[in-house]
Design a protein around this motif. Structure first.
Motif, PDB file in Angstrom:
ATOM      1  N   LEU A 170       0.821  -1.197   0.000  1.00 35.88           N
ATOM      2  CA  LEU A 170       0.000   0.000   0.000  1.00 35.88           C
ATOM      3  C   LEU A 170       0.860   1.254   0.000  1.00 35.88           C
ATOM      4  O   LEU A 170       0.610   2.211  -0.726  1.00 35.88           O
ATOM      5  CB  LEU A 170      -0.853  -0.020   1.268  1.00 35.88           C
ATOM      6  N   ARG A 171       1.897   1.206   0.786  1.00 31.47           N
ATOM      7  CA  ARG A 171       2.788   2.349   0.888  1.00 31.47           C
ATOM      8  C   ARG A 171       3.480   2.601  -0.451  1.00 31.47           C
ATOM      9  O   ARG A 171       3.504   3.725  -0.956  1.00 31.47           O
ATOM     10  CB  ARG A 171       3.833   2.071   1.970  1.00 31.47           C
ATOM     11  N   HIS A 172       3.960   1.532  -1.023  1.00 30.43           N
ATOM     12  CA  HIS A 172       4.607   1.634  -2.327  1.00 30.43           C
ATOM     13  C   HIS A 172       3.636   2.249  -3.352  1.00 30.43           C
ATOM     14  O   HIS A 172       3.978   3.172  -4.081  1.00 30.43           O
ATOM     15  CB  HIS A 172       5.050   0.236  -2.778  1.00 30.43           C
ATOM     16  N   ALA A 173       2.421   1.727  -3.359  1.00 23.93           N
ATOM     17  CA  ALA A 173       1.442   2.185  -4.352  1.00 23.93           C
ATOM     18  C   ALA A 173       1.077   3.643  -4.151  1.00 23.93           C
ATOM     19  O   ALA A 173       1.131   4.442  -5.091  1.00 23.93           O
ATOM     20  CB  ALA A 173       0.182   1.325  -4.265  1.00 23.93           C
ATOM     21  N   THR A 174       0.723   3.994  -2.948  1.00 24.94           N
ATOM     22  CA  THR A 174       0.244   5.357  -2.740  1.00 24.94           C
ATOM     23  C   THR A 174       1.357   6.375  -2.990  1.00 24.94           C
ATOM     24  O   THR A 174       1.129   7.405  -3.606  1.00 24.94           O
ATOM     25  CB  THR A 174      -0.341   5.545  -1.334  1.00 24.94           C
ATOM     26  N   HIS A 175       2.567   6.042  -2.557  1.00 19.49           N
ATOM     27  CA  HIS A 175       3.659   7.001  -2.749  1.00 19.49           C
ATOM     28  C   HIS A 175       4.031   7.135  -4.217  1.00 19.49           C
ATOM     29  O   HIS A 175       4.308   8.233  -4.693  1.00 19.49           O
ATOM     30  CB  HIS A 175       4.879   6.611  -1.911  1.00 19.49           C
ATOM     31  N   THR A 176       3.999   6.012  -4.940  1.00 19.52           N
ATOM     32  CA  THR A 176       4.322   6.063  -6.366  1.00 19.52           C
ATOM     33  C   THR A 176       3.299   6.905  -7.117  1.00 19.52           C
ATOM     34  O   THR A 176       3.647   7.817  -7.872  1.00 19.52           O
ATOM     35  CB  THR A 176       4.328   4.640  -6.969  1.00 19.52           C
ATOM     36  N   ILE A 177       2.028   6.607  -6.910  1.00 24.08           N
ATOM     37  CA  ILE A 177       0.988   7.327  -7.654  1.00 24.08           C
ATOM     38  C   ILE A 177       0.989   8.804  -7.266  1.00 24.08           C
ATOM     39  O   ILE A 177       0.812   9.687  -8.096  1.00 24.08           O
ATOM     40  CB  ILE A 177      -0.408   6.706  -7.401  1.00 24.08           C
ATOM     41  N   ARG A 178       1.234   9.047  -5.987  1.00 28.00           N
ATOM     42  CA  ARG A 178       1.212  10.415  -5.491  1.00 28.00           C
ATOM     43  C   ARG A 178       2.268  11.265  -6.219  1.00 28.00           C
ATOM     44  O   ARG A 178       1.989  12.369  -6.676  1.00 28.00           O
ATOM     45  CB  ARG A 178       1.527  10.389  -3.994  1.00 28.00           C
ATOM     46  N   ALA A 179       3.463  10.737  -6.321  1.00 29.68           N
ATOM     47  CA  ALA A 179       4.544  11.493  -6.947  1.00 29.68           C
ATOM     48  C   ALA A 179       4.265  11.711  -8.431  1.00 29.68           C
ATOM     49  O   ALA A 179       4.459  12.802  -8.971  1.00 29.68           O
ATOM     50  CB  ALA A 179       5.861  10.755  -6.764  1.00 29.68           C
ATOM     51  N   LYS A 180       3.767  10.667  -9.102  1.00 32.74           N
ATOM     52  CA  LYS A 180       3.475  10.789 -10.528  1.00 32.74           C
ATOM     53  C   LYS A 180       2.346  11.786 -10.766  1.00 32.74           C
ATOM     54  O   LYS A 180       2.356  12.556 -11.718  1.00 32.74           O
ATOM     55  CB  LYS A 180       3.068   9.429 -11.103  1.00 32.74           C
ATOM     56  N   ARG A 213     -11.782  -8.756  -1.154  1.00 38.01           N
ATOM     57  CA  ARG A 213     -12.430  -7.464  -1.353  1.00 38.01           C
ATOM     58  C   ARG A 213     -11.437  -6.480  -1.932  1.00 38.01           C
ATOM     59  O   ARG A 213     -10.282  -6.489  -1.563  1.00 38.01           O
ATOM     60  CB  ARG A 213     -12.889  -6.894  -0.008  1.00 38.01           C
ATOM     61  N   PRO A 214     -11.914  -5.593  -2.813  1.00 41.85           N
ATOM     62  CA  PRO A 214     -11.019  -4.561  -3.327  1.00 41.85           C
ATOM     63  C   PRO A 214     -10.578  -3.640  -2.185  1.00 41.85           C
ATOM     64  O   PRO A 214     -11.301  -3.467  -1.213  1.00 41.85           O
ATOM     65  CB  PRO A 214     -11.886  -3.782  -4.305  1.00 41.85           C
ATOM     66  N   SER A 215      -9.381  -3.054  -2.321  1.00 45.13           N
ATOM     67  CA  SER A 215      -8.878  -2.219  -1.238  1.00 45.13           C
ATOM     68  C   SER A 215      -8.524  -0.817  -1.704  1.00 45.13           C
ATOM     69  O   SER A 215      -8.046  -0.014  -0.934  1.00 45.13           O
ATOM     70  CB  SER A 215      -7.636  -2.859  -0.627  1.00 45.13           C
ATOM     71  N   HIS A 216      -8.730  -0.548  -2.989  1.00 46.57           N
ATOM     72  CA  HIS A 216      -8.390   0.770  -3.512  1.00 46.57           C
ATOM     73  C   HIS A 216      -9.348   1.030  -4.658  1.00 46.57           C
ATOM     74  O   HIS A 216      -9.752   0.107  -5.357  1.00 46.57           O
ATOM     75  CB  HIS A 216      -6.928   0.765  -3.999  1.00 46.57           C
ATOM     76  N   ILE A 217      -9.710   2.288  -4.887  1.00 44.42           N
ATOM     77  CA  ILE A 217     -10.646   2.607  -5.958  1.00 44.42           C
ATOM     78  C   ILE A 217     -10.027   2.291  -7.315  1.00 44.42           C
ATOM     79  O   ILE A 217     -10.639   1.697  -8.193  1.00 44.42           O
ATOM     80  CB  ILE A 217     -11.028   4.109  -5.913  1.00 44.42           C
ATOM     81  N   LEU A 218      -8.789   2.673  -7.472  1.00 44.93           N
ATOM     82  CA  LEU A 218      -8.148   2.577  -8.777  1.00 44.93           C
ATOM     83  C   LEU A 218      -7.468   1.242  -9.004  1.00 44.93           C
ATOM     84  O   LEU A 218      -7.538   0.659 -10.079  1.00 44.93           O
ATOM     85  CB  LEU A 218      -7.112   3.704  -8.857  1.00 44.93           C
ATOM     86  N   VAL A 219      -6.763   0.783  -8.007  1.00 47.57           N
ATOM     87  CA  VAL A 219      -6.020  -0.474  -8.110  1.00 47.57           C
ATOM     88  C   VAL A 219      -6.525  -1.406  -7.008  1.00 47.57           C
ATOM     89  O   VAL A 219      -5.892  -1.553  -5.973  1.00 47.57           O
ATOM     90  CB  VAL A 219      -4.494  -0.236  -8.003  1.00 47.57           C
ATOM     91  N   PRO A 220      -7.666  -2.016  -7.252  1.00 45.24           N
ATOM     92  CA  PRO A 220      -8.375  -2.725  -6.189  1.00 45.24           C
ATOM     93  C   PRO A 220      -7.589  -3.877  -5.562  1.00 45.24           C
ATOM     94  O   PRO A 220      -7.865  -4.254  -4.430  1.00 45.24           O
ATOM     95  CB  PRO A 220      -9.631  -3.251  -6.879  1.00 45.24           C
ATOM     96  N   SER A 270      -3.403  -0.814 -25.104  1.00 44.28           N
ATOM     97  CA  SER A 270      -3.965  -1.355 -23.873  1.00 44.28           C
ATOM     98  C   SER A 270      -2.860  -1.554 -22.843  1.00 44.28           C
ATOM     99  O   SER A 270      -1.748  -1.938 -23.185  1.00 44.28           O
ATOM    100  CB  SER A 270      -4.616  -2.698 -24.215  1.00 44.28           C
ATOM    101  N   ALA A 271      -3.158  -1.257 -21.586  1.00 42.16           N
ATOM    102  CA  ALA A 271      -2.118  -1.401 -20.562  1.00 42.16           C
ATOM    103  C   ALA A 271      -2.750  -1.652 -19.213  1.00 42.16           C
ATOM    104  O   ALA A 271      -3.899  -1.306 -18.976  1.00 42.16           O
ATOM    105  CB  ALA A 271      -1.268  -0.138 -20.499  1.00 42.16           C
ATOM    106  N   THR A 272      -1.998  -2.280 -18.345  1.00 38.94           N
ATOM    107  CA  THR A 272      -2.456  -2.430 -16.973  1.00 38.94           C
ATOM    108  C   THR A 272      -1.309  -2.147 -16.031  1.00 38.94           C
ATOM    109  O   THR A 272      -0.145  -2.372 -16.367  1.00 38.94           O
ATOM    110  CB  THR A 272      -3.009  -3.834 -16.693  1.00 38.94           C
ATOM    111  N   SER A 273      -1.616  -1.635 -14.876  1.00 41.28           N
ATOM    112  CA  SER A 273      -0.613  -1.462 -13.827  1.00 41.28           C
ATOM    113  C   SER A 273      -1.130  -2.112 -12.551  1.00 41.28           C
ATOM    114  O   SER A 273      -0.779  -1.727 -11.455  1.00 41.28           O
ATOM    115  CB  SER A 273      -0.338   0.017 -13.590  1.00 41.28           C
ATOM    116  N   ASP A 274      -1.971  -3.107 -12.729  1.00 41.24           N
ATOM    117  CA  ASP A 274      -2.661  -3.667 -11.564  1.00 41.24           C
ATOM    118  C   ASP A 274      -1.781  -4.559 -10.704  1.00 41.24           C
ATOM    119  O   ASP A 274      -2.107  -4.841  -9.563  1.00 41.24           O
ATOM    120  CB  ASP A 274      -3.890  -4.462 -12.019  1.00 41.24           C
ATOM    121  N   ILE A 275      -0.683  -5.052 -11.282  1.00 40.29           N
ATOM    122  CA  ILE A 275       0.167  -5.941 -10.503  1.00 40.29           C
ATOM    123  C   ILE A 275       1.374  -5.157 -10.003  1.00 40.29           C
ATOM    124  O   ILE A 275       2.263  -4.809 -10.770  1.00 40.29           O
ATOM    125  CB  ILE A 275       0.588  -7.168 -11.331  1.00 40.29           C
ATOM    126  N   GLU A 276       1.358  -4.827  -8.759  1.00 34.86           N
ATOM    127  CA  GLU A 276       2.436  -4.068  -8.121  1.00 34.86           C
ATOM    128  C   GLU A 276       2.808  -2.808  -8.896  1.00 34.86           C
ATOM    129  O   GLU A 276       3.953  -2.356  -8.871  1.00 34.86           O
ATOM    130  CB  GLU A 276       3.669  -4.959  -7.914  1.00 34.86           C
TER     131      GLU A 276
END
Ligand code: SF4
Lengths: 522, 222
Positions: free
Chosen positions: A60-70, A182-189, B188-194
């Motif tokens: 979660l930390r990896h995801a949120t920080h990555t998306i946040r910076a981008k 269950r999904p845990s995120h709106i964008l990347v569930p 088409s692209a996905t970023s769903d895996i990590e």
């Protein structure tokens, strides 16, 4: 943007059911019980567990920080961001102020373009309408585009109960569905799952649902995506009925818009003979031109892309191209109750970009599951208690699941003042007040002995068991001052005019914790 | 009472507090945001389109109109394409230099038949430089939505500069909302895996965009 914006599961069938929800298994045939996600624990318990799940927290930390910076970079590319954000806010506010008129306009436009419009007051009615429409086609399978609205109403479970299999086709949603999760995120569930877990889920479950995972599947993302491609292609190519939500509906033209990345959305929207779209009534924009604002702000806020890979727009039906039967189900399910709240109605401006999740220190540590609804993070903390009311423990505690740091407001592309609504809802929980429930005005009693606060306190312990969380809170504390009202809004105004507002609901989370627990940071 | 009346009644009660406001919608929203971002010459706008398309992993080619048939033939050959879907209104000259089997975009063809085709060649309705997006509107030279979705390789021809706009607002102005529209930004692209980006999940894994110019070759930057 991994699929349309969606998120989470399947909360309890009757959308306004008191917490805890009935176990799904109770009303489903045993044969399908395997498709069901587990029942939701309360926010405190779930948050507590999340904090001790290091995989989840790391992912979660990896995801949120990555998306946040981008995201920050993508937003900086457009010099008129502030003006776009203000325009988005004004478009949505104007729409909400005239929602009845625009709904009627939309209905006319969709009907004129060859579609059929249905109205659903609550989750049960929406599920019934969709079930009947599917049954009328004689099909027992539907392919689904990721959609929060259908998860909010528990559509998959309702269809399953009638013997209709609903296949999620967004990669993340597929991972969640196959994992009985269950999904845990709106964008990347499925962001709470890492590649090893995903490999295991595919290898174990795909054969149950259709084409099995290839022999010797490894955990590289490319191989996993290929396995999903092959598995789902079978379903797309034979599908006769597609079910979707929509990101936007244009009242003037009757056009629906779905943004996505993978092409699963395009598959579901164009290959089947029948398309059924379930969309919340707040998703309207008045004119075609309005899309010029939201199609600029949504992708950049959401996936930090200039534009998501695929956007589909359709207006009713088109001869010889795409589904020849189109149904639009307009969903209320608590939205008009939310609209009736002068402070809280701004939550209906939300375009589900998920930017507020990625900046929230509480979400980062608690994870999406802790919010107990399809809407996680800051937006979930203000939307769920309004859609469902604050009668349940989980809903009453959600307005407290925040540090009021204000970061969510800063990033929101439609300028929803989430901290303001949080404070408003805390007051509502603590003091009671007049609310609208199922369209009727009722007076809410204050939460007894601040049960909700106690629940929230328990939920919060984790945030302070982590020095990083505390530092964030301290650093941001000064920014919260403007969110602390001096007087109560609405009916409380007269009372608070002559005295200072008790600081409890308004003060920063950290101070509140400090004061009530004397620095006992467990 | 029907649910329609129930919901509309709830909406009206919910906004009863809102003061009646008869401002026409044209004036209700402050549209002082930009129509396009930055000042560019026409050539720079086309360059930006190429850059942004490539940034999202579309493969960009440029040629003069006289070279288009050869370019397309070369791209199909490179992929060893055995068959190509052709929209009914596609300029026949575009495919004049290849003998790959043509599969017409027919109403009766099934998704499975399309799945067996290697490539598709289409025109587009408009392309957006700032976002690197091509938009298809189902016109005769673009065909049904599904033909650019099921085959794994899409070659899209953009006439530059006349089909290129700078921005999303300018694109929407040119488009007709009554047509089914597909906006494509990269394959088409996905970023769903990590959050690892993987190209091509369901849509074409390879998107090749040919920017074709009527200018003589000397003026075409490559
Ligand atoms: S509240 Fe704002 S930031 Fe959060 S998901 Fe909705 S639109 Fe995005």
């Amino acid at each position: 943007m991994s699929g349309t914006f969606v998120g989470m599961p399947v909360f309890p069938p009757p959308a306004h059911a008191a917490f805890p929800p009935p176990a799904h298994a109770a009303f489903l045939p045993p044969a399908h019980a395997a498709f069901l996600p587990p029942a939701h624990p309360a926010f405190p318990k779930a948050a507590h567990e999340a904090v001790h799940n290091t995989t989840l927290r790391g992912n979660l930390r990896h995801a949120t920080h990555t998306i946040r910076a981008k995201r920050a970079k993508a937003v900086a590319e457009v010099s008129d961001w502030a003006a776009l954000r203000e325009a988005g806010k004004q478009i949505k506010d104007h729409t909400l102020r005239h929602l009845d008129g625009y709904l009627v306009r939309l209905e006319e436009a969709v009907t004129a373009a060859g579609g059929t419009v249905h109205w659903a007051a609550d989750a049960d009615e929406a599920n019934r309408i969709v079930t009947e429409l599917v049954k009328a086609t004689g099909e027992t399978e539907v392919v689904k585009v990721k959609s929060m609205a259908t998860q909010e109403i528990g559509l998959n479970e309702a269809l399953e109960a009638e013997g209709i299999h609903a296949y999620e086709t967004d990669l993340a949603e597929l991972i969640v569905q196959l994992g009985k999760d269950r999904p845990s995120h709106i964008l990347v569930p499925a962001i709470h799952r890492n590649r090893g877990e995903i490999r295991d889920i595919f290898a174990r479950e795909m054969s149950e649902w259709g084409r099995p995972a290839p022999e010797g599947l490894t955990d590289t993302p490319a191989e996993l995506a290929e396995a999903a491609r092959l598995h789902l292609r079978e379903k797309f190519l034979r599908a006769k009925v597609g079910v979707s939500g929509a990101n936007f509906m244009v009242a003037e033209t009757g056009t629906l818009v779905v943004v996505e990345s993978e092409g699963n959305g395009r598959m579901c929207l164009t290959l089947p003979e029948t398309l059924i779209s379930v969309v919340g009534i707040e998703k309207i924009v008045p004119t075609w031109q309005d899309l010029e604002v939201l199609l600029q702000t949504l992708p950049r806020s959401s996936t930090a892309e200039r534009m998501n890979p695929y956007t589909s727009m359709w207006t009713g039906t088109t001869d010889e191209d795409g589904p020849q039967t189109f149904h639009l189900v307009l969903l209320d399910n608590g939205r008009t109750d939310t609209l009736a709240d002068e402070v809280g109605r701004q939550a209906l401006r939300c375009i589900r970009c998920s930017a507020c999740l990625n900046v929230c220190p509480v979400y980062e540590r608690a994870g999406g599951h802790a919010y107990g609804s399809v809407y996680p993070g800051p937006i979930g903390a203000i939307l769920s208690p309004q859609l469902r009311g604050t009668a349940s423990e989980i809903d009453a505690s959600l307005p407290y699941a925040s540090s009021l740091c204000g970061a969510c407001y800063e990033v929101c592309p439609v300028a929803i003042d989430i901290p303001e609504v949080l404070v408003h809802l805390r007051e509502r929980v603590a003091e009671g007040g007049r609310v609208t429930k199922d369209g009727n005005k009722v007076v809410l009693k204050p939460a007894k002995g601040h049960a909700a606060e106690r629940a929230a306190m328990r939920a919060a312990r984790w945030a302070f068991s982590h020095p990083g969380a505390l530092r964030t809170g301290q650093r941001l504390a000064s920014r919260t001052r403007r969110f602390q009202p001096r007087t109560l809004p609405g009916p409380g105004k007269a009372w608070s005019a002559s005295r200072d507002l008790p600081s409890l609901p308004a003060e920063p989370f950290r101070d509140w914790w400090q004061r009530t627990h004397g620095g006992d940071r467990r | 009472m029907s649910s329609r009346d129930l919901i509309l009644g709830r909406v009206r009660r919910a906004i009863a507090d809102v003061r009646q406001d008869d401002t026409p919608y044209e004036q209700a929203v402050d549209r002082s945001y930009l129509r396009e971002h930055g000042r560019r010459s026409v050539a720079e706008t086309v360059d930006l389109l190429a850059e942004n398309l490539a940034d999202y992993r579309a493969i960009v080619h440029r040629c003069a109109s006289g070279e288009l048939a050869a370019t397309i033939a070369g791209l199909l050959a490179e992929r060893a394409a055995g068959s190509v879907v052709v929209p009914a209104g596609l300029d026949a000259a575009w495919l004049a230099a290849t003998d790959v089997t043509r599969v017409p975009d027919r109403l009766g063809s099934t998704p499975r038949e399309l799945d067996a085709v290697d490539s598709v060649v289409t025109a587009c309705a408009v392309a957006i430089a700032e976002t690197g997006t091509i938009v298809l509107d189902g016109g005769p030279d673009q065909g049904r939505r599904r033909i650019t979705l099921v085959p794994d390789h899409h070659i899209c021809v953009v006439r530059v500069p006349d089909q290129v706009v700078s921005s999303v607002p300018q694109a929407l102005q040119r488009l007709d909302p009554t047509r089914p529209l597909t906006w494509i930004s990269g394959p088409s692209a996905t970023s769903d895996i990590e959050l690892d980006r993987v190209e091509g999940v369901h849509g074409p894994r390879t998107l090749e965009v040919v920017l074709v110019s009527d200018q003589p070759r000397a003026d075409v930057t490559s």
